[in-house]
Scaffold this active site. Structure first.
Site, PDB file in Angstrom:
ATOM      1  N   HIS A   1       0.799  -1.229   0.000  1.00 43.86           N
ATOM      2  CA  HIS A   1       0.000   0.000   0.000  1.00 43.86           C
ATOM      3  C   HIS A   1       0.827   1.273   0.000  1.00 43.86           C
ATOM      4  O   HIS A   1       0.274   2.357  -0.045  1.00 43.86           O
ATOM      5  CB  HIS A   1      -0.939   0.012   1.215  1.00 43.86           C
TER       6      HIS A   1
HETATM    7  C1  UD1 Z   1      -2.136   4.985   6.150  1.00 46.36           C
HETATM    8  C2  UD1 Z   1      -0.872   5.508   6.827  1.00 46.36           C
HETATM    9  C3  UD1 Z   1       0.253   4.499   6.639  1.00 46.36           C
HETATM   10  C4  UD1 Z   1      -0.172   3.131   7.112  1.00 46.36           C
HETATM   11  C5  UD1 Z   1      -1.445   2.731   6.393  1.00 46.36           C
HETATM   12  C6  UD1 Z   1      -1.934   1.373   6.850  1.00 46.36           C
HETATM   13  C7  UD1 Z   1      -0.477   7.932   6.902  1.00 46.36           C
HETATM   14  C8  UD1 Z   1       0.277   9.044   6.299  1.00 46.36           C
HETATM   15  N1  UD1 Z   1      -0.429   6.764   6.236  1.00 46.36           N
HETATM   16  O1  UD1 Z   1      -1.876   4.904   4.746  1.00 46.36           O
HETATM   17  O2  UD1 Z   1       1.372   4.919   7.391  1.00 46.36           O
HETATM   18  O3  UD1 Z   1       0.857   2.218   6.846  1.00 46.36           O
HETATM   19  O4  UD1 Z   1      -2.449   3.708   6.668  1.00 46.36           O
HETATM   20  O5  UD1 Z   1      -3.030   0.959   6.107  1.00 46.36           O
HETATM   21  O6  UD1 Z   1      -1.078   8.112   7.937  1.00 46.36           O
HETATM   22  N2  UD1 Z   1      -9.282   4.355   2.001  1.00 46.36           N
HETATM   23  C9  UD1 Z   1     -10.480   3.699   1.950  1.00 46.36           C
HETATM   24  N3  UD1 Z   1     -11.019   3.229   3.126  1.00 46.36           N
HETATM   25  C10 UD1 Z   1     -10.430   3.411   4.324  1.00 46.36           C
HETATM   26  C11 UD1 Z   1      -9.217   4.103   4.363  1.00 46.36           C
HETATM   27  C12 UD1 Z   1      -8.640   4.551   3.198  1.00 46.36           C
HETATM   28  O7  UD1 Z   1     -11.054   3.501   0.894  1.00 46.36           O
HETATM   29  O8  UD1 Z   1     -10.977   2.945   5.350  1.00 46.36           O
HETATM   30  C13 UD1 Z   1      -8.661   4.798   0.734  1.00 46.36           C
HETATM   31  C14 UD1 Z   1      -8.980   6.220   0.368  1.00 46.36           C
HETATM   32  O9  UD1 Z   1      -9.091   6.296  -1.005  1.00 46.36           O
HETATM   33  C15 UD1 Z   1      -7.749   6.985   0.811  1.00 46.36           C
HETATM   34  C16 UD1 Z   1      -6.647   5.971   0.576  1.00 46.36           C
HETATM   35  O10 UD1 Z   1      -7.252   4.696   0.845  1.00 46.36           O
HETATM   36  O11 UD1 Z   1      -7.602   8.164   0.098  1.00 46.36           O
HETATM   37  C17 UD1 Z   1      -5.452   6.147   1.458  1.00 46.36           C
HETATM   38  O12 UD1 Z   1      -5.820   6.190   2.843  1.00 46.36           O
HETATM   39  P1  UD1 Z   1      -4.931   7.035   3.891  1.00 46.36           P
HETATM   40  O13 UD1 Z   1      -5.427   6.853   5.269  1.00 46.36           O
HETATM   41  O14 UD1 Z   1      -4.769   8.430   3.407  1.00 46.36           O
HETATM   42  O15 UD1 Z   1      -3.498   6.394   3.746  1.00 46.36           O
HETATM   43  P2  UD1 Z   1      -3.056   4.870   3.698  1.00 46.36           P
HETATM   44  O16 UD1 Z   1      -2.470   4.612   2.379  1.00 46.36           O
HETATM   45  O17 UD1 Z   1      -4.151   3.979   4.180  1.00 46.36           O
END
Ligand code: UD1
Length: 369
Positions: free
Chosen positions: A207
């Site tokens: 991811h």
């Molecule tokens: C986040 C953390 C990362 C961690 C990871 C574990 C930061 C900067 N990053 O990254 O350190 O390793 O979580 O998973 O805090 N989304 C969904 N559903 C959800 C959550 C996210 O669809 O429940 C999608 C959204 O499109 C979102 C993207 O995933 O924009 C990224 O989510 P985000 O929380 O911004 O970062 P992660 O890549 O999950």
């Protein structure tokens, strides 16, 4: 009067770190422990399922912040968490790991003169392109109590000029959860659900933006899957970010065309632990999985150039393979033959890190355990 402590969770890797702390706080009568969930992760299978699996109560407060750019997400968490902190007036805020929720809530707390404890402090990848590196560094500046999982973390903090009295090498709360739930996880049917036998499959999680937000890198990952998938089943619970990027780059069909690849939605803590404990190897870019595989003594190939958890390389089963397709496939096939990297379990990864942390905090706060 009981002392009030708020522990913050936000994203998937936070839940298994707070669960053992919550358990320990339950036995301290002088402390009222509350869990605030920022809602950084919000999908059922990225969040709620973990509360059930880890036997955590529902969060006391859910901020429902959701996704956004780094600035938007961090700012929204700060705005919402400040309201809670003002209302609750905690004596301490505990943050874990390195996600945006970690830094955002630390910053709010110190500005309200509430001390912060950082669990998993001191880890450094020295890679400024990783958002987590900034979250880690800045949180460590702010936090008064720094709880560290491995000796490199102590060295990093000392090198940064942190006073030794703030630093506590206590072990790894994530390993506490793993030890606590390993037996329960072993009873899950995850292997039969995927139709695989123990040590005959590769488990994958990916991811990191550096891997999945770049088309050429996803294509290299495809090539790795093709190479290793010619020999074995690959189970790939796919993170929402990764699924979104595969779709955006028009690569969905190419992934679907690998016959041995089982793409699935993200899975809960127990099912994932069940699979991880019986995999021939892991292929990952996660931080936590590098530690979990070291503890489980399962070979781990990490698709990164660096790690903030060097003990997993020096003592554990982890290898950094970058995005070197040839090397990754070769190492993957070696692990499938039972010749993967072996290691030892690091000192203090014994299931008692949360106990140590709670003891130290009680002492600092003048609370009888
Ligand atoms: C986040 C953390 C990362 C961690 C990871 C574990 C930061 C900067 N990053 O990254 O350190 O390793 O979580 O998973 O805090 N989304 C969904 N559903 C959800 C959550 C996210 O669809 O429940 C999608 C959204 O499109 C979102 C993207 O995933 O924009 C990224 O989510 P985000 O929380 O911004 O970062 P992660 O890549 O999950």
């Amino acid at each position: 009067m009981k002392k009030k402590i708020i522990s913050v969770v936000g994203a998937r890797p936070n839940f298994m770190k707070v669960a053992p702390l919550h358990r320990q706080f339950q036995r301290v009568t002088g402390i009222e422990h509350r869990i605030v969930h920022t809602g950084q992760h919000y999908d059922e299978n990225m969040s709620k399922v973990f509360f059930g699996d880890l036997e955590l109560p529902a969060p006391d407060v859910y901020l429902g912040v959701g996704s956004g750019t780094h600035a938007v997400q961090t700012a929204k968490i700060m705005m919402e968490f400040e309201k809670v902190a003002l209302e609750v007036q905690p004596d301490l805020v505990i943050v874990v790991g390195d996600v945006n929720s970690t830094l955002a809530c630390s910053l709010v707390a110190v500005k309200l003169c509430v001390p912060v404890a950082h669990v998993e402090a001191g880890l450094r990848s020295f890679d400024p392109t990783m958002p987590e590196e900034w979250n880690r560094r800045l949180t460590d500046i702010i936090a008064e109590h720094l709880f560290v999982t491995e000796p490199s973390g102590v060295k990093n903090l000392i090198d940064e000029g942190v006073d030794g009295s703030r630093i506590h090498l206590v072990g790894d709360v994530m390993i506490d959860s793993l030890i606590l739930f390993r037996e329960k996880a072993a009873k899950r049917n995850a292997l039969s659900e995927f139709g695989v036998a123990p040590r005959e499959f590769m488990l994958v999680t990916l991811h990191r933006p550096s891997n999945v937000d770049v088309k050429e890198n996803l294509e290299k990952i495809l090539a790795i899957f093709e190479g290793i998938g010619s020999r074995t089943t690959i189970i790939f619970p796919i993170h929402p970010r990764t699924r979104k990027m595969i779709r955006e780059f028009g690569l969905t069909e190419r992934f679907a065309a690998i016959p041995s690849l089982r793409l699935t939605d993200p899975i809960g803590y127990l099912d994932f632990l069940c699979l991880m404990d019986r995999a021939a190897l892991l292929l990952t870019d996660s931080g936590g999985i590098q530690e979990e595989t070291t503890f489980l003594e399962v070979p781990c190939l990490t698709l990164r150039e660096n790690t903030e958890r060097p003990i997993t390389i020096e003592q554990g089963t982890n290898q950094l393979v970058g995005l070197d397709v040839e090397r990754t496939v070769a190492e993957g096939l070696k692990a499938l033959d039972g010749n993967g990297k072996r290691g030892v379990i690091p000192e203090l990864w014994d299931g008692r890190a949360a106990e140590r942390i709670v003891r130290i905090l009680c002492e600092k706060m003048g609370v009888q355990e």
